[in-house]
Design an enzyme around this catalytic site. Structure first.
Site, PDB file in Angstrom:
ATOM      1  CG  HIS A  17      -1.933  -1.204   1.453  1.00 18.45           C
ATOM      2  ND1 HIS A  17      -2.019  -1.959   2.260  1.00 18.45           N
ATOM      3  CD2 HIS A  17      -2.803  -1.548   0.531  1.00 18.45           C
ATOM      4  CE1 HIS A  17      -2.828  -2.796   2.311  1.00 18.45           C
ATOM      5  NE2 HIS A  17      -3.311  -2.317   1.169  1.00 18.45           N
ATOM      6  CE  LYS A  41     -13.389  -7.417   4.836  1.00 15.86           C
ATOM      7  NZ  LYS A  41     -12.945  -6.790   3.859  1.00 15.86           N
ATOM      8  NE  ARG A  90      -2.487  -7.237  -4.299  1.00 13.31           N
ATOM      9  CZ  ARG A  90      -3.331  -7.565  -3.250  1.00 13.31           C
ATOM     10  NH1 ARG A  90      -2.626  -8.178  -2.232  1.00 13.31           N
ATOM     11  NH2 ARG A  90      -4.449  -7.574  -3.311  1.00 13.31           N
ATOM     12  CB  SER A 128      -4.071  -6.942   4.228  1.00 11.93           C
ATOM     13  OG  SER A 128      -3.760  -5.566   3.878  1.00 11.93           O
TER      14      SER A 128
HETATM   15  P1  ADP Z   1      -9.408  -3.798  -0.256  1.00 13.39           P
HETATM   16  O1  ADP Z   1     -10.493  -4.354   1.180  1.00 13.39           O
HETATM   17  O2  ADP Z   1     -10.545  -2.587  -0.944  1.00 13.39           O
HETATM   18  O3  ADP Z   1      -9.140  -5.108  -1.004  1.00 13.39           O
HETATM   19  P2  ADP Z   1      -6.927  -3.636   0.819  1.00 13.39           P
HETATM   20  O4  ADP Z   1      -6.638  -2.797   1.899  1.00 13.39           O
HETATM   21  O5  ADP Z   1      -6.586  -4.899   0.532  1.00 13.39           O
HETATM   22  O6  ADP Z   1      -8.322  -3.085   0.549  1.00 13.39           O
HETATM   23  O7  ADP Z   1      -6.336  -2.847  -0.440  1.00 13.39           O
HETATM   24  C1  ADP Z   1      -6.434  -1.501  -0.894  1.00 13.39           C
HETATM   25  C2  ADP Z   1      -5.688  -1.107  -2.290  1.00 13.39           C
HETATM   26  O8  ADP Z   1      -4.389  -1.426  -2.266  1.00 13.39           O
HETATM   27  C3  ADP Z   1      -6.381  -2.159  -3.508  1.00 13.39           C
HETATM   28  O9  ADP Z   1      -6.396  -1.296  -4.568  1.00 13.39           O
HETATM   29  C4  ADP Z   1      -5.310  -3.333  -3.764  1.00 13.39           C
HETATM   30  O10 ADP Z   1      -5.238  -3.889  -4.691  1.00 13.39           O
HETATM   31  C5  ADP Z   1      -4.200  -2.542  -3.158  1.00 13.39           C
HETATM   32  N1  ADP Z   1      -3.021  -3.409  -2.770  1.00 13.39           N
HETATM   33  C6  ADP Z   1      -3.125  -4.096  -1.584  1.00 13.39           C
HETATM   34  N2  ADP Z   1      -2.076  -4.841  -1.482  1.00 13.39           N
HETATM   35  C7  ADP Z   1      -1.153  -4.311  -2.407  1.00 13.39           C
HETATM   36  C8  ADP Z   1       0.202  -4.431  -2.876  1.00 13.39           C
HETATM   37  N3  ADP Z   1       0.910  -5.580  -2.367  1.00 13.39           N
HETATM   38  N4  ADP Z   1       0.674  -3.849  -3.974  1.00 13.39           N
HETATM   39  C9  ADP Z   1      -0.052  -2.987  -4.370  1.00 13.39           C
HETATM   40  N5  ADP Z   1      -1.395  -2.586  -4.325  1.00 13.39           N
HETATM   41  C10 ADP Z   1      -1.805  -3.403  -3.111  1.00 13.39           C
END
Ligand code: ADP
Length: 159
Positions: A17, A41, A90, A128
């Site tokens: 992120h 959630k 990703r 995450s």
């Molecule tokens: P969500 O519940 O919306 O998926 P996340 O916190 O998992 O929320 O992700 C928020 C954003 O960050 C999304 O656009 C996701 O694709 C991106 N993201 C998550 N992990 C990565 C990563 N390792 N590299 C690039 N983008 C990421």
């Protein structure tokens, strides 16, 4: 002012992120990193903990703000007068997941543009979900989480 929101669960924020947000700084005057709260959630970290971690990561960056919202992402973007939604990708699966949501969002809010940045090979394997497993089993989170939050995570989950 070119303002973007970067929405997500951030449960917890990872180096994946932060990489997207810091690269987004070159594109936008202001980025609001916003925790989307879904009351149905169950999260690993509380909202307060997730916000504390986001603030720790971006406190040195005046043009990166931290916030949270309930309800529709597009309504939050409108409320904040943001014209862009920033998202990270990703792999092709991320795009498959994103596309229907984005088509609906475009239908509801045609004025909003989504900007995707591809993650670098260094962070493309970080999610995450996997990081939460590592934390649960007290594994090494260095290299997965931003340095700014490692002690905090240790204190609340490993103590
Ligand atoms: P969500 O519940 O919306 O998926 P996340 O916190 O998992 O929320 O992700 C928020 C954003 O960050 C999304 O656009 C996701 O694709 C991106 N993201 C998550 N992990 C990565 C990563 N390792 N590299 C690039 N983008 C990421």
């Amino acid at each position: 002012m070119r303002r973007a929101i970067f929405p997500g669960s951030f449960d917890p924020i990872t180096l994946g992120h932060t990489e997207i947000v810091l690269r987004g700084k070159a594109l936008f005057d202001e980025i609001i990193v916003a925790v989307g709260v879904n009351s149905a959630k169950k999260y690993f970290f509380s909202l307060e903990e997730r916000i504390n971690m986001l603030e720790a990561c971006f406190s040195e960056h005046p043009n990166i703000k931290v916030d949270y919202y309930t309800g529709l992402t597009i309504e939050f973007a409108r409320e904040k007068e943001a014209s862009f939604i920033l998202r990270g990708l990703r792999n092709p699966q991320d795009l498959t997941y994103e596309q229907p949501i984005e088509l609906i969002n475009k239908h509801m809010a045609p004025e909003l543009e989504v900007v995707h940045l591809l993650s670098s090979p260094k962070t493309a394997m970080i999610s995450s979900t996997i990081v939460r497993e590592v934390i649960k089993y007290k594994g090494h989170v260095r290299g997965l989480l931003p340095d700014e939050i490692i002690d905090y995570v240790h204190d609340i989950k490993y103590a």
